[in-house]
Design an enzyme around this catalytic site. Structure first.
Site, PDB file in Angstrom:
ATOM      1  N   ARG A   1      -2.818  14.194  14.351  1.00 57.95           N
ATOM      2  CA  ARG A   1      -1.555  13.858  14.995  1.00 57.95           C
ATOM      3  C   ARG A   1      -1.390  14.697  16.258  1.00 57.95           C
ATOM      4  O   ARG A   1      -1.681  15.896  16.261  1.00 57.95           O
ATOM      5  CB  ARG A   1      -0.376  14.084  14.048  1.00 57.95           C
ATOM      6  CG  ARG A   1      -0.419  13.176  12.835  1.00 57.95           C
ATOM      7  CD  ARG A   1       0.762  13.354  11.909  1.00 57.95           C
ATOM      8  NE  ARG A   1       0.611  12.538  10.709  1.00 57.95           N
ATOM      9  CZ  ARG A   1       1.446  12.553   9.680  1.00 57.95           C
ATOM     10  NH1 ARG A   1       2.503  13.341   9.711  1.00 57.95           N
ATOM     11  NH2 ARG A   1       1.218  11.794   8.626  1.00 57.95           N
TER      12      ARG A   1
ATOM     13  N   GLN B   1      -4.162  15.510   4.017  1.00 52.68           N
ATOM     14  CA  GLN B   1      -3.021  15.193   3.156  1.00 52.68           C
ATOM     15  C   GLN B   1      -3.495  14.822   1.757  1.00 52.68           C
ATOM     16  O   GLN B   1      -4.513  14.145   1.601  1.00 52.68           O
ATOM     17  CB  GLN B   1      -2.246  14.002   3.722  1.00 52.68           C
ATOM     18  CG  GLN B   1      -1.322  14.325   4.865  1.00 52.68           C
ATOM     19  CD  GLN B   1      -0.480  13.115   5.227  1.00 52.68           C
ATOM     20  OE1 GLN B   1      -0.994  12.023   5.423  1.00 52.68           O
ATOM     21  NE2 GLN B   1       0.814  13.309   5.318  1.00 52.68           N
TER      22      GLN B   1
ATOM     23  N   ASP C   1      -2.752  12.444  -0.099  1.00 52.27           N
ATOM     24  CA  ASP C   1      -2.044  11.195   0.123  1.00 52.27           C
ATOM     25  C   ASP C   1      -2.330  10.198  -0.999  1.00 52.27           C
ATOM     26  O   ASP C   1      -3.476  10.059  -1.430  1.00 52.27           O
ATOM     27  CB  ASP C   1      -2.502  10.597   1.450  1.00 52.27           C
ATOM     28  CG  ASP C   1      -1.403   9.831   2.155  1.00 52.27           C
ATOM     29  OD1 ASP C   1      -0.322   9.692   1.565  1.00 52.27           O
ATOM     30  OD2 ASP C   1      -1.633   9.384   3.283  1.00 52.27           O
TER      31      ASP C   1
ATOM     32  N   LYS D   1      12.936   7.644   2.296  1.00 48.06           N
ATOM     33  CA  LYS D   1      12.095   8.587   1.557  1.00 48.06           C
ATOM     34  C   LYS D   1      12.925   9.653   0.861  1.00 48.06           C
ATOM     35  O   LYS D   1      14.059   9.945   1.252  1.00 48.06           O
ATOM     36  CB  LYS D   1      11.089   9.252   2.505  1.00 48.06           C
ATOM     37  CG  LYS D   1      11.728  10.010   3.657  1.00 48.06           C
ATOM     38  CD  LYS D   1      10.673  10.664   4.540  1.00 48.06           C
ATOM     39  CE  LYS D   1      11.334  11.406   5.702  1.00 48.06           C
ATOM     40  NZ  LYS D   1      10.388  12.221   6.472  1.00 48.06           N
TER      41      LYS D   1
ATOM     42  N   CYS E   1      -2.493   5.057   4.912  1.00 51.59           N
ATOM     43  CA  CYS E   1      -2.025   3.888   4.163  1.00 51.59           C
ATOM     44  C   CYS E   1      -2.776   2.602   4.479  1.00 51.59           C
ATOM     45  O   CYS E   1      -2.938   1.741   3.612  1.00 51.59           O
ATOM     46  CB  CYS E   1      -0.529   3.686   4.381  1.00 51.59           C
ATOM     47  SG  CYS E   1       0.000   3.751   6.099  1.00 51.59           S
TER      48      CYS E   1
ATOM     49  N   HIS F   1      -0.997   6.114  -2.504  1.00 55.25           N
ATOM     50  CA  HIS F   1      -0.176   4.912  -2.352  1.00 55.25           C
ATOM     51  C   HIS F   1      -0.179   4.159  -3.672  1.00 55.25           C
ATOM     52  O   HIS F   1      -1.241   3.848  -4.209  1.00 55.25           O
ATOM     53  CB  HIS F   1      -0.704   4.052  -1.207  1.00 55.25           C
ATOM     54  CG  HIS F   1      -0.558   4.721   0.120  1.00 55.25           C
ATOM     55  ND1 HIS F   1      -1.534   5.552   0.627  1.00 55.25           N
ATOM     56  CD2 HIS F   1       0.466   4.737   1.011  1.00 55.25           C
ATOM     57  CE1 HIS F   1      -1.118   6.036   1.786  1.00 55.25           C
ATOM     58  NE2 HIS F   1       0.083   5.552   2.042  1.00 55.25           N
TER      59      HIS F   1
END
Length: 638
Positions: free
Chosen positions: A366, A384, A386, A467, A337, A388
């Site tokens: 991670r 991911q 991912d 979420k 992000c 945004h």
């Protein structure tokens, strides 16, 4: 004692016990309740209690039956106590720790002079059956914490002593069956004889309280059901899951492997696995572009100051890796992000540009504990899908609904049903109560507008926002967490994201963090098990294999293979001087959709005879007809 039942003193909201002298089960029997022999516990003023607790009238008590969800949970927790009793009688000196009921079963952790083995399970099961035949009652007793510490300390049960001391309660409750006493809140089934169907499943290692610095314990898993038929069906599903295990199928199918020399939680993709990844990622890119997303990419390390600004350093650093370059501290990204926000902030944005939808197949790292690493499902490096979405507040509802529609479309392609839940503010979080309320209500409103049912998962949101979690169900009915939609008012504030509205005023946008498949690695692991490795034609790394009957068929077979590859069919050849049946069996083990037999007839008539991996034989056909068939299945994602 279970995780779910760690508070072993009387719950604060529990009503004082009534002293009329009759137990709950006596009152229920007198009232003519249905099937009293199937009642495992009761609810008194909404609180779960033992059937032996004193109550007033039947109006004060509601029965909990064996085959209900709560009843099964209580049955399994009681079976865990029976297992602990059996282990202690068979293995003198063993230390008993924690034993909760879990989804579909139970476990108990033990500290013994050696790790327990699968070979120990039959003897433990046999001893459990003896305890069950004795039909020992479960009895509850409340005592002072000091007295409980003396009891367990005298038995050498140091783990129990630690638990009581950490609780900090003046009084605790104990449960006894026969000569075995355990620390537990309860409730429990009336007696051991109510356990009619159980099975010990496996043995594993587990750190005490999940802490890698504490003792390594032996964990024994088991399950229990209301009747033998339900247990048999469960064991059938367990066996089917074993056959589909991606950790075994992945290397067997040439998809991926892990290597001790490289490190735990780090995956090496072999050619077929890399092709599968490419097909999945190419599909993802095209689906995102269709929906107005823009592709971006950020670096894998960012200065630590940036992670401090975002709140990750304070709230997430135990899951992060850090490195130093030129005396500057950097954090290896666990999420994408931050770069996306900096892209947005790179110039002044007008309200006419919004929403901005940034998409990245971003590699993240991670720090997962070694004890939880598992195949592709839990790794330390993963990619991911991912994205945004940065939008105006009045666009938020439509954008969330757009993501929900995206999830529905994609899960439908793979044949997944799914459930939804909203996870709310955790204890460790950033942002104001007002922003959290706005974000949570936005998620609820989008779900309500679409008429979607959902559960509330209290306190399990991300540290920066609530979420929606999507839990898909695979072919065996197992649930997997993949897609998530997070609503965030906080990070746009911290990074001073703005847009210029139609009146020329600077306004604050809202950000949606979302993934559709989630981690590509994890999703592939789920797909392997969902399809049992037999991927649909559009996803199969190898769609067809050309098999020769004899060496004289090889020149034509090579021409067929070349034509297939040129037409975009992912094909390979097996021209070894082996029997055809052997080559067919190998192709079936590799779960290749089409086996194309090339013998003398096929050479003479210039075609192929296809055989499906299911064993079905198709009639002779021209190569171009086979190509059209594969292309059609690929277009239809069949």
């Amino acid at each position: 004692m279970s995780h779910r039942m760690e508070s072993v003193s009387k719950p604060a909201d529990e009503a004082p016990e009534k002293q009329e002298g009759r137990t709950a089960i006596e009152v229920l029997r007198a009232s003519g309740v249905k099937s009293p022999e199937r009642i495992v516990a009761v609810r008194v003023d909404g609180v779960l209690r033992d059937v032996s607790c004193p109550v007033g009238s039947a109006e004060d008590v509601a029965p909990v039956y064996l085959n209900s969800e709560e009843g099964l949970d209580i049955l399994r927790h009681s079976a865990a106590h029976v297992m602990a009793m059996a282990v202690r009688s068979l293995f003198p000196g063993v230390k008993v720790t924690i034993g909760p009921a879990i989804e579909d079963g139970f476990y108990y952790d033990f500290d013994y002079e050696r790790p327990f083995k699968e070979e120990d399970l039959p003897a433990i099961e046999e001893r459990m059956k003896e305890i069950i035949r004795e039909d020992l009652p479960f009895s509850r007793k409340e005592t002072s914490a000091e007295e409980a510490i003396r009891l367990f300390g005298g038995e050498g049960e140091a783990y129990k002593v630690e638990l009581i001391e950490d609780l900090g309660e003046e009084r605790v409750s104990l449960y006894t069956q026969g000569d075995f006493t355990d620390l537990c809140r309860g409730p429990h089934i009336p007696s051991t004889g109510m356990i009619k169907a159980f099975k010990l499943i496996k043995v594993a290692g587990a750190y005490w309280r999940g802490d890698e610095k504490r003792a390594m314990l032996s964990r024994i898993y088991g399950t229990a059901f209301a009747d033998p038929k339900a247990l048999k069906e469960y064991l059938r599903r367990v066996e089917e899951a074993r056959k589909r295990n991606h950790v075994k199928l992945g290397p067997q199918l040439g998809l991926f492997n892990t290597y001790e020399e490289i490190g735990a939680g780090l995956v090496v993709w072999h050619p077929r696995g890399m092709m599968l990844r490419y097909l999945l990622e190419d599909f993802e890119i095209k689906e995102h572009l269709k929906r107005g997303y823009e592709m971006v990419k950020g670096p894998e390390i960012l200065k630590t100051e940036l992670w401090q600004k975002s709140g990750h350093f304070d709230n997430y650093r135990e899951n992060m890796y850090f490195t130093t370059v030129d005396e500057q501290s950097y954090g290896i990204k666990p999420m994408n992000c931050l770069s996306h926000m900096l892209i947005y902030r790179s110039r002044i944005r007008s309200y006419r540009e919004l929403p901005k939808r940034y998409f990245e197949l971003g590699c993240v790292h991670r720090h997962e504990r070694s004890g939880v690493l598992h195949g592709l499902l839990r790794v330390r490096e993963f990619t991911q899908d991912d994205a945004h979405i940065i939008c105006m507040p009045d666009q938020l509802n439509d954008e969330i609904k757009g993501v929900l529609a995206f999830v529905k479309d994609v899960m439908g392609i793979f044949g997944f049903e799914y459930e939804l839940e909203i996870s709310t503010r955790p204890e460790k979080s950033i942002g104001s109560d007002e922003d959290w309320e706005l974000a949570t209500n936005a998620l609820k409103r989008a779900m309500d507008d679409n008429g979607l049912p959902y559960e509330i998962n209290e306190g399990d949101g991300a540290f920066y926002g609530p979420k929606i979690d999507v839990k898909l169900k695979d072919a065996l009915g197992r649930k997997w967490q993949c897609a998530t939609i997070q609503c965030d008012f906080t990070l746009p504030e911290r990074f001073d994201l703005v847009y210029i509205d139609q009146d020329g005023q600077r306004k604050r946008p809202v950000m949606i963090h979302r993934v559709i498949l989630g981690a590509i690695e994890r999703f592939i692991g789920i797909l392997i098990e969902h399809y049992a490795g037999a991927f649909p034609v559009w996803l199969a790394p190898v769609q067809a294999v050309v098999l020769t009957v004899t060496d004289r068929n090889t020149p034509y077979a090579e021409a067929v293979l070349s034509g297939l590859n040129a037409a975009g069919v992912r094909a390979k050849g097996d021209f070894r001087n082996e029997k055809l049946g052997f080559k067919i069996r190998e192709a079936q083990m590799e779960k290749i959709p089409y086996m194309l037999i090339i013998g003398d007839k096929e050479c003479e008539e210039e075609g192929v005879t296809p055989r499906l991996r299911s064993g079905e034989n198709l009639p002779f056909m021209k190569v171009e007809d086979l190509v059209r068939r594969v292309q059609d299945e690929t277009r239809r994602r069949g």
